[in-house]
Write an enzyme that holds these catalytic residues in place. Structure first.
Site, PDB file in Angstrom:
ATOM      1  N   SER B 154       0.834  -1.199   0.000  1.00  0.00           N
ATOM      2  CA  SER B 154       0.000   0.000   0.000  1.00  0.00           C
ATOM      3  C   SER B 154       0.877   1.260   0.000  1.00  0.00           C
ATOM      4  O   SER B 154       1.763   1.391  -0.853  1.00  0.00           O
ATOM      5  CB  SER B 154      -0.926  -0.046   1.220  1.00  0.00           C
ATOM      6  N   ASP B 319      -9.032  -6.042  -4.538  1.00  0.00           N
ATOM      7  CA  ASP B 319      -8.575  -4.770  -3.966  1.00  0.00           C
ATOM      8  C   ASP B 319      -9.056  -3.641  -4.880  1.00  0.00           C
ATOM      9  O   ASP B 319      -8.531  -3.465  -5.974  1.00  0.00           O
ATOM     10  CB  ASP B 319      -7.043  -4.784  -3.873  1.00  0.00           C
ATOM     11  N   HIS B 352      -8.284  -4.805  -0.122  1.00  0.00           N
ATOM     12  CA  HIS B 352      -6.966  -4.214   0.104  1.00  0.00           C
ATOM     13  C   HIS B 352      -6.254  -4.884   1.287  1.00  0.00           C
ATOM     14  O   HIS B 352      -5.036  -5.012   1.293  1.00  0.00           O
ATOM     15  CB  HIS B 352      -7.130  -2.716   0.349  1.00  0.00           C
TER      16      HIS B 352
END
Lengths: 202, 375
Positions: B154, B319, B352
């Site tokens: 991320s 995601d 995610h």
């Protein structure tokens, strides 16, 4: 890269090697565990990438040291620039593609040369099985009609026509059966068809 | 509890830096400190160091526990330890709390040595670029010239990517996981809503709540609830909670009626009790500002021209906050530069959050690749 025993190389892989230049940049579509790319790298010092959709094949390719991109060929090669590879290879996967026409066009866009191999549906053994009323099942077409991934099987004559219709130049064609070159009646006697292609006028 | 492959009991360390750091904004930090943890041993050749870059709410406590009765281990404990995919028998793993954080490194809630009071709102806005610079100085401090690998998911993936733009010679392998080359407008919109929730909380006092004896819990809580919606996929939310009721039947009230509400409130409350609002503002801004292509005519391939590491890029199918398409943009830029790259698209239901889960395929990829790195 992992050591690959040359005697274990599929006959079409060995022949593909003859069509790739030393130090070429190669893209192998549906690269499986990366055997071909590894072989090309070891024999010709090629560089390049493999594309593989299946998780276990992808992982096997990684373990073989191949730079492998996980994606679905049906979606095209949008992440790859025009003419960015010397050779783009699609070995024995064409017949399982849904977007057959577009993948060949995509390969010709991305690669200066293209190598396509596929099982020849016109091979006499296949014809015999049809004549006797069943769908062909053989070493090169090992699936039953109900579980086959093959959706676009074709004959050598069909593919020759396809190339003419799509302004594709056949640089070389090789037809083999059991590792032997076939020169007489290739569409009848040949089990595996191999094409080296480029765009007309390229 | 059997934890034979845990790094065990760990202890955070602090490194102090007195060389001023000029930030991307132009602001200068005359001095600062970074809190970090390490696992495994740095080898004699000093070529086995792996830097873990954390995401929005992460910190330096990546693996292990502080005491045997510690309820939770570090946030990426499932990946890191002896015999785990990132094997601490082989690698020397470094986790740090980024500048502006609230877990021990210099940040809004830490004490400014010049005033002896919390920096509070005066702590400058920090960027991914600033973090990479401070991480590089931490490596200098630890005597490490080159990383065997930099790994981040991320926002951490953005740092891992940026390392290759500014310090290409210091990275041998880079893992960019569930990340993106910049945020989309929708992604920045989520961040703006989260920040507005905090900033408009009456307890926020323009960020000076430490001196007012308050905490903008309400704002932080809403920010985190919103975040959690975006970290999960629709499918996994449906699977986990569906329309399940908390009390068997509806009460026609605005209390917790559905299980999903209970989950979000729990996550929000937990976070509001342990995270700093000023840090949250800065972390989301760092995400917003990250756009390495901007200085290169919007061309990420040009931005990565100096990169020389081998890359592993991983995305997760569900995601939607950092979708596979965004990872493929990174892959394309690497391909354009003919850099070695392995790209995997992991099938997962977890949205995610998947990058923190021990999915077998995902962890097999990490393990197989890390095993190949020579140290």
């Amino acid at each position: 890269m992992t050591n690959v025993n040359i005697t274990n190389i599929r006959p079409d892989f060995a022949l593909i090697t003859n069509w790739v230049n030393a130090k070429a940049k190669v893209l192998d579509l549906g690269c499986g565990d990366g055997t071909l790319l590894t072989h090309l790298h070891e024999t010709l010092e090629t560089t390049g990438y493999g594309i593989e959709k299946d998780d276990s094949n992808w992982l096997a390719a990684l373990k073989n040291g191949v730079d492998v991109i996980q994606m679905n060929l049906e979606e095209g090669l949008s992440g790859f620039e025009d003419q960015s590879f010397d050779t783009v290879i699609l070995s024995q996967t064409l017949q399982a593609m849904h977007n057959t026409e577009s993948i060949v066009q995509e390969m010709l866009r991305v690669g200066r040369e293209v190598i396509v191999t596929f099982p020849n549906f016109g091979y006499w053994r296949n014809r015999m099985q049809i004549t006797f009323g069943t769908m062909p099942v053989s070493k090169s077409l090992p699936y039953q009609w109900y579980d086959t991934p093959n959706v676009h099987l074709c004959t050598i004559n069909d593919f020759d026509d396809f190339c003419v219709q799509h302004q594709i130049q056949v640089i070389e064609r090789k037809v083999i059966t059991g590792g032997q070159d076939i020169h007489i009646l290739p569409n009848l006697m040949g089990n595996l068809a191999m094409y080296r292609l480029r765009k007309h006028g390229a | 509890m059997s934890e034979s492959n845990s790094v065990g009991i760990v202890k955070a360390q602090v490194a102090h830096f007195t060389q001023p750091l000029t930030l991307k904004s132009g602001a200068v930090l005359p001095q600062y400190h970074l809190t970090y943890e390490t696992y495994g041993e740095l080898n004699a050749a000093k070529n086995n160091a792996v830097l873990i870059c954390h995401a929005l709410s992460g910190n330096h406590h990546v693996a292990g526990r502080y005491s045997p009765d510690d309820k939770y281990p570090g946030w990426w404990d499932n990946l890191i330890g002896p015999g785990k995919p990132l094997d601490t028998n082989k690698f020397f793993v470094i986790g740090l709390n980024n500048l502006g954080g609230c877990h021990g490194s210099s940040g809004p809630s830490s004490v400014d040595p010049l005033t002896d009071k919390p920096y509070s709102a005066t702590f400058p806005v920090v960027t991914v670029e600033d973090w990479v610079e401070s991480q590089a100085r931490l490596l200098d401090y630890l005597g490490i010239d080159q990383l065997a690998a930099v790994i981040g998911g991320s926002l951490g993936g953005m740092q891992a990517l940026h390392w290759n733009i500014v310090y290409p010679e210091r990275v041998r392998h880079a893992f960019v996981i569930a990340s993106a080359p910049n945020l989309t407008a929708q992604n920045m919109a989520f961040n703006e809503v989260a920040r507005q929730a905090i900033i408009t909380d009456p307890e926020f006092f323009d960020g000076d709540y430490y001196n007012h004896g308050t905490v903008p819990r309400r704002g932080l809580r809403i920010a985190r609830m919103l975040g959690h919606i975006t970290y999960l996929s629709d499918d996994v939310m449906g699977e986990k909670f569906g329309r399940k009721l908390r009390h068997g039947d509806v009460k026609y009230s605005f209390d917790v009626e559905f299980e999903m509400e209970s989950y979000l409130r729990y996550q929000g409350d937990k976070f509001a009790g342990e995270f700093d609002a000023n840090t949250y503002l800065r972390m989301t801004r760092a995400l917003d500002y990250f756009d390495p292509a901007l200085d290169y005519d919007g061309d990420l391939s040009k931005a990565l021209r100096r990169a020389q590491a081998k890359f592993v890029v991983i995305s997760f199918t569900t995601d939607w906050r950092f979708s596979p398409a965004r990872s493929r943009e990174i892959v394309k830029a690497l391909l354009d530069n003919a850099l070695p790259v392995k790209y995997a698209e992991v099938t997962s239901d977890h949205g995610h959050d998947a990058f923190l889960m021990p999915d077998p395929y995902y962890h097999n990829i990490m393990r197989a690749y890390l095993e190949q790195i020579k140290v």
